[in-house]
Design an enzyme around this catalytic site. Structure first.
Site, PDB file in Angstrom:
ATOM      1  N   HIS A 230       0.830  -1.211   0.000  1.00  9.19           N
ATOM      2  CA  HIS A 230       0.000   0.000   0.000  1.00  9.19           C
ATOM      3  C   HIS A 230       0.868   1.266   0.000  1.00  9.19           C
ATOM      4  CE1 HIS A 230      -3.956  -1.911   0.305  1.00  9.19           C
ATOM      5  NE2 HIS A 230      -3.353  -2.810   1.047  1.00  9.19           N
ATOM      6  N   THR A 231       2.068   1.130  -0.535  1.00  7.55           N
ATOM      7  CA  THR A 231       2.931   2.306  -0.728  1.00  7.55           C
ATOM      8  C   THR A 231       2.897   2.754  -2.187  1.00  7.55           C
ATOM      9  OG1 THR A 231       4.766   0.777  -1.008  1.00  7.55           O
ATOM     10  CG2 THR A 231       4.574   1.828   1.134  1.00  7.55           C
ATOM     11  N   ASP A 232       2.404   1.887  -3.074  1.00  4.31           N
ATOM     12  CA  ASP A 232       2.569   2.179  -4.511  1.00  4.31           C
ATOM     13  C   ASP A 232       1.693   3.322  -5.008  1.00  4.31           C
ATOM     14  OD1 ASP A 232       0.293   0.538  -4.324  1.00  4.31           O
ATOM     15  OD2 ASP A 232       0.639  -0.394  -6.271  1.00  4.31           O
TER      16      ASP A 232
ATOM     17  N   SER B   4     -11.970 -18.664 -21.014  1.00  3.94           N
ATOM     18  CA  SER B   4     -11.083 -19.103 -19.939  1.00  3.94           C
ATOM     19  C   SER B   4     -11.305 -20.580 -19.640  1.00  3.94           C
ATOM     20  CB  SER B   4     -11.354 -18.291 -18.666  1.00  3.94           C
ATOM     21  OG  SER B   4     -10.727 -18.906 -17.553  1.00  3.94           O
TER      22      SER B   4
ATOM     23  N   GLY C 165      -8.349 -14.613  -6.440  1.00  4.00           N
ATOM     24  CA  GLY C 165      -8.636 -13.882  -5.205  1.00  4.00           C
ATOM     25  C   GLY C 165      -7.618 -14.103  -4.110  1.00  4.00           C
TER      26      GLY C 165
ATOM     27  N   SER D 165      -3.762 -12.091 -10.057  1.00  7.58           N
ATOM     28  CA  SER D 165      -4.291 -12.746 -11.255  1.00  7.58           C
ATOM     29  C   SER D 165      -4.828 -11.708 -12.235  1.00  7.58           C
ATOM     30  CB  SER D 165      -5.366 -13.772 -10.889  1.00  7.58           C
ATOM     31  OG  SER D 165      -6.369 -13.179 -10.095  1.00  7.58           O
ATOM     32  N   SER D 166      -5.396 -10.604 -11.721  1.00  6.85           N
ATOM     33  CA  SER D 166      -5.949  -9.596 -12.647  1.00  6.85           C
ATOM     34  C   SER D 166      -4.841  -8.859 -13.389  1.00  6.85           C
ATOM     35  CB  SER D 166      -6.861  -8.610 -11.902  1.00  6.85           C
ATOM     36  OG  SER D 166      -6.165  -7.971 -10.855  1.00  6.85           O
TER      37      SER D 166
ATOM     38  N   ASP E 119       1.565  -3.932  -9.231  1.00  3.45           N
ATOM     39  CA  ASP E 119       1.258  -5.282  -9.725  1.00  3.45           C
ATOM     40  C   ASP E 119       1.591  -5.422 -11.199  1.00  3.45           C
ATOM     41  OD1 ASP E 119       0.362  -5.561  -7.186  1.00  3.45           O
ATOM     42  OD2 ASP E 119      -1.760  -5.756  -7.686  1.00  3.45           O
TER      43      ASP E 119
END
Length: 389
Positions: free
Chosen positions: A34-36, A67, A124, A129-130, A175
């Site tokens: 949560h720094t990005d 998929s 999840g 994955s996203s 990510d």
């Protein structure tokens, strides 16, 4: 895997002649959570697990997605003339969002394409994955349409842009960047405010990275993720009135302590405290790794978890149980929650001779305390997204 995907592709789209084969990894963040989106540093690495894809251009304006993990969706059909997020598209909104982002950035496609995927990143789990799927789509588009002037950094930025603006999750760049720019046996020390980065070798000598999946799913779009971003934006606005800064990552811990009095809301103070301290921890952790001080690296991982649990409040009961069990287990150098939070995985560095007992002991204790099993993956650090010839 290639044969399996090509066979399915031929089954769905008449044949597989001329179809390309591609791979895009998942990622794990070793420290810097949560720094990005707060202008700080992150330290992720690409994994050897990820998303495989086969794709080929069409002669018309249709786009087809399939998929093999979610075959109950069947083939999802969209059109280049109507690039909008539709609930009925389900998972396919992620690759479609990248097509939309390419068009927004001036790379409109003349004809559509068929694409099928299979992935071995648990859904999840917080292993991206996203982002893996977004970057895979970017690499496919660049290759199929011969788009020369798009770099891997651009592909990462387009993936983030599509997730922010097409899929409604206000994620930072980490990510997609890790997935696009990964390098075998290295983690990426990335300054998210400038996108300056360096590869740092991850030489764990006699230890391994073990990811433990709590099997508690998170959905960042629907979760408190966007709330955290807003809280940090509000904290930054207040701190800017007393400090000459552009991001929370510009502050040292000492500077934050000096100026925090302007944060009259205790929640905002806690959120900003985490963003500032986590950034400094990440810088120190990379320095420790460079001097082979893996013990210090582990201590900083543990501190990171405490901060994410108490100040940023993105952990959950199940993940806290996993980390606390890990901290008590012999041979564990460090353990923390990884990813966006609210479920997902922990990342632990475990001595080679303790990996088996770590999995057995934590697996049994977790099931007893939570009522369902955890999943364990001993992972290797791999290269970024690419076409596989």
């Amino acid at each position: 895997m290639k044969e399996k995907l090509l066979k399915k592709f031929a089954e769905l789209f008449e044949n597989s002649e001329g179809a390309g084969f591609f791979f895009s990894p998942g990622r794990v963040n070793l420290i810097g959570e949560h720094t990005d989106y707060n202008g700080g540093h992150v330290f992720p690495c690409a994994l050897t697990i990820g998303t495989y894809g086969v794709a080929r251009k069409r002669a018309d304006r249709k786009v087809h997605f399939y998929s093999m993990n979610l075959d109950h969706f069947g083939v999802v059909e969209a059109s280049l003339d109507n690039l909008v997020n539709q609930e009925s598209y389900g998972w396919a909104n992620y690759p479609l969002g990248v097509v939309w982002a390419f068009a927004e950035k001036g790379h409109s496609l003349d004809v559509g394409f068929d694409m099928i995927i299979w992935g071995n990143i648990p859904n999840g789990s917080g292993l991206s994955s996203s982002a893996s799927l977004e970057v895979l789509t970017g690499v496919i588009l660049r290759d199929l349409y011969g788009i020369q002037d798009v770099s891997m950094t651009d592909i990462a930025l387009y993936g983030q842009y599509s997730e922010n603006n097409f899929n409604g999750c206000n994620c930072g760049i980490m990510d997609q960047f890790a997935v696009a720019m990964g390098k075998k046996d290295h983690a990426i020390f990335l300054d998210t405010s400038t996108l300056k980065y360096e590869y740092a070798p991850v030489k764990l000598k006699d230890a391994k990275i073990v990811i433990t999946n709590s099997k508690v799913k998170h959905s960042l779009v629907d979760s408190a993720y966007n709330d955290r971003r807003r809280e940090c934006t509000d904290a930054l606005a207040a701190l800017k009135t007393v400090a000459d800064i552009e991001t929370l990552g510009d502050l040292t811990v000492e500077e934050f302590e000096k100026h925090k009095h302007v944060l009259t809301d205790p929640v905002l103070e806690k959120r900003a405290k985490h963003a500032v301290a986590e950034n400094q921890r990440t810088i120190e952790a990379v320095a420790a790794l460079k001097r082979d001080d893996i013990t210090r690296f582990g201590e900083l991982m543990n501190q990171s978890h405490v901060s994410l649990r108490d100040d940023y409040e993105v952990s959950c009961k199940e993940v806290d149980i996993l980390t606390e069990l890990a901290w008590k287990t012999p041979g564990v150098i460090g353990s923390r929650i990884t990813g966006g939070g609210f479920g997902g995985c922990t990342v632990s560095i475990v001595k080679n001779d303790a990996v088996e007992s770590f999995i057995e002991a934590i697996g049994a204790a977790y099931k007893e305390q939570v009522g369902h099993e955890a999943e364990f993956y001993t992972v290797d650090i791999g290269d970024g997204a690419r076409k596989i010839d």
